[in-house]
Design a protein around this motif. Structure first.
Motif, mmCIF file in Angstrom:
data_model
loop_
_atom_site.group_PDB
_atom_site.id
_atom_site.type_symbol
_atom_site.label_atom_id
_atom_site.label_comp_id
_atom_site.label_asym_id
_atom_site.label_seq_id
_atom_site.Cartn_x
_atom_site.Cartn_y
_atom_site.Cartn_z
ATOM 1 N N ILE A 1 -58.009 -77.560 11.858
ATOM 2 C CA ILE A 1 -59.118 -78.463 12.129
ATOM 3 C C ILE A 1 -59.297 -78.512 13.643
ATOM 4 C CG2 ILE A 1 -59.941 -80.846 12.069
ATOM 5 C CD1 ILE A 1 -58.493 -81.222 9.459
ATOM 6 N N TYR B 1 -64.171 -83.847 7.842
ATOM 7 C CA TYR B 1 -62.991 -83.030 7.604
ATOM 8 C C TYR B 1 -62.028 -83.843 6.753
ATOM 9 C CZ TYR B 1 -64.331 -79.860 11.427
ATOM 10 O OH TYR B 1 -64.982 -78.959 12.242
ATOM 11 N N ILE C 1 -62.582 -87.293 10.686
ATOM 12 C CA ILE C 1 -61.443 -86.672 10.015
ATOM 13 C C ILE C 1 -60.745 -87.735 9.179
ATOM 14 C CG2 ILE C 1 -59.301 -85.381 10.263
ATOM 15 C CD1 ILE C 1 -60.250 -84.444 12.993
ATOM 16 N N ARG D 1 -65.158 -80.131 4.952
ATOM 17 C CA ARG D 1 -64.255 -79.068 5.371
ATOM 18 C C ARG D 1 -62.820 -79.501 5.062
ATOM 19 N NH1 ARG D 1 -66.789 -76.657 11.053
ATOM 20 N NH2 ARG D 1 -68.910 -76.403 10.258
ATOM 21 N N PHE E 1 -52.770 -80.352 14.369
ATOM 22 C CA PHE E 1 -53.656 -79.734 13.396
ATOM 23 C C PHE E 1 -53.631 -78.218 13.583
ATOM 24 C CE2 PHE E 1 -55.455 -84.000 13.733
ATOM 25 C CZ PHE E 1 -55.685 -84.318 12.410
ATOM 26 N N ALA F 1 -58.217 -83.885 5.786
ATOM 27 C CA ALA F 1 -56.936 -83.294 6.173
ATOM 28 C C ALA F 1 -55.885 -83.650 5.129
ATOM 29 C CB ALA F 1 -56.514 -83.790 7.557
ATOM 30 N N GLY G 1 -59.014 -79.244 5.313
ATOM 31 C CA GLY G 1 -57.985 -78.736 6.208
ATOM 32 C C GLY G 1 -56.648 -79.364 5.902
#
Length: 281
Positions: A149, A100, A76, A135, A146, A102, A137
């Motif tokens: 996620i 991910y 992440i 992805r 989160f 973020a 998020g």
């Protein structure tokens, strides 16, 4: 309101063999397949020329190796901004791992933050061969952690590059660290790169200049449940006096002062930065 901390009383653990190492010789072959793959991605055509030009200051190879990022992991990236590290992480993990990103909330109240996320989303959409598996998020901004996620089994790595000062200013550093701890697997690593203030710098000055002490980061991370696991000096810059009229933003790449002392700030280069590693026990 931010609480005051007795930063001078926070002792950093003794460093072991995982501490800083000299910068990589660009002409030397990496010692293993993961290193060779990472070096190839860093040299790849998916990266913008402007981003590649900053490698000598940002040391992506050494930094990601110190954090132990490897294919097969779930990673992440917190607050990826324009995607400087995403350009490396996405192809490195593509097909063998999961990234991910973020970012700011899509409905952030601040229009600049909304636009930043929109530009980042457009960057991902424009090159599906590179970013199609990323992805997108939302980073945690409050006690909810989160909201979109949730990697099955947790994440192997949570990485943040030069964001701690923003969370300190916005008042959610502690909540964010707790969210990072919660989303990591046991044994997972939090990697932190941040502008480094001299020991004993008052909290108010940290918030004004963008430079944060290592002691504060270690203290807050440990309070969130992390175990301190090492420091690398790969992103240190001894030319940086940490005392500039516009704080860290006086230096490149921002150069907030414009033409005023521009040559001096270019000679200093990018900020002196800590590179710290924490583990969820």
């Amino acid at each position: 309101m931010q609480r005051r901390t007795l930063l001078g009383l926070v002792a950093l653990p003794t460093l072991g063999a995982c501490a800083g190492r000299p910068p990589r010789d660009p002409d030397a072959a990496p010692a293993d397949a993961q290193g060779a793959r990472l070096a190839a991605v860093i040299a790849g055509p998916q990266r913008s020329a402007a981003n590649r030009a900053r490698d000598a200051a940002r040391h992506p190879y050494e930094t990601l190796r110190f954090f132990g990022v490897a294919p097969g992991q779930t990673v992440i990236e917190i607050a990826p901004g324009g995607g400087w590290y995403t350009e490396i992480l996405a192809p490195y993990l593509r097909g063998n791992g999961r990234l991910y990103a973020a970012h700011y909330p899509a409905d952030a109240a601040d229009p600049g933050r909304r636009q930043s996320r929109e530009r980042f989303a457009a960057k991902l959409a424009a090159e599906p061969a590179v970013y199609g598996e990323v992805r997108l998020g939302t980073q945690p901004v409050d006690a909810r952690g989160f909201v979109d996620i949730a990697p099955e089994g947790g994440a192997d790595r949570v990485l943040t590059f030069r964001n701690v000062h923003n969370w300190l200013q916005d008042g959610h550093l502690d909540a964010s660290l707790r969210a990072f701890h919660a989303v990591l697997k046991p044994g997972g690593v939090l990697g932190v790169e941040e502008h480094r203030a001299p020991p004993g710098t008052p909290l108010e000055r940290m918030m004004a200049t963008g430079y944060v002490t290592e002691a504060l980061v270690v203290e807050r991370a440990q309070a969130a449940g992390f175990k301190w696991a090492g420091r690398s000096e790969v992103n240190a810059n001894p030319r940086d006096s940490h005392d500039h009229p516009d704080g860290v933003w006086s230096l490149p790449p921002t150069l907030r002062g414009g033409a005023v002392d521009r040559d001096r700030f270019l000679a200093i280069g990018e900020s002196d930065r800590m590179t710290l590693k924490f583990v969820r026990p």
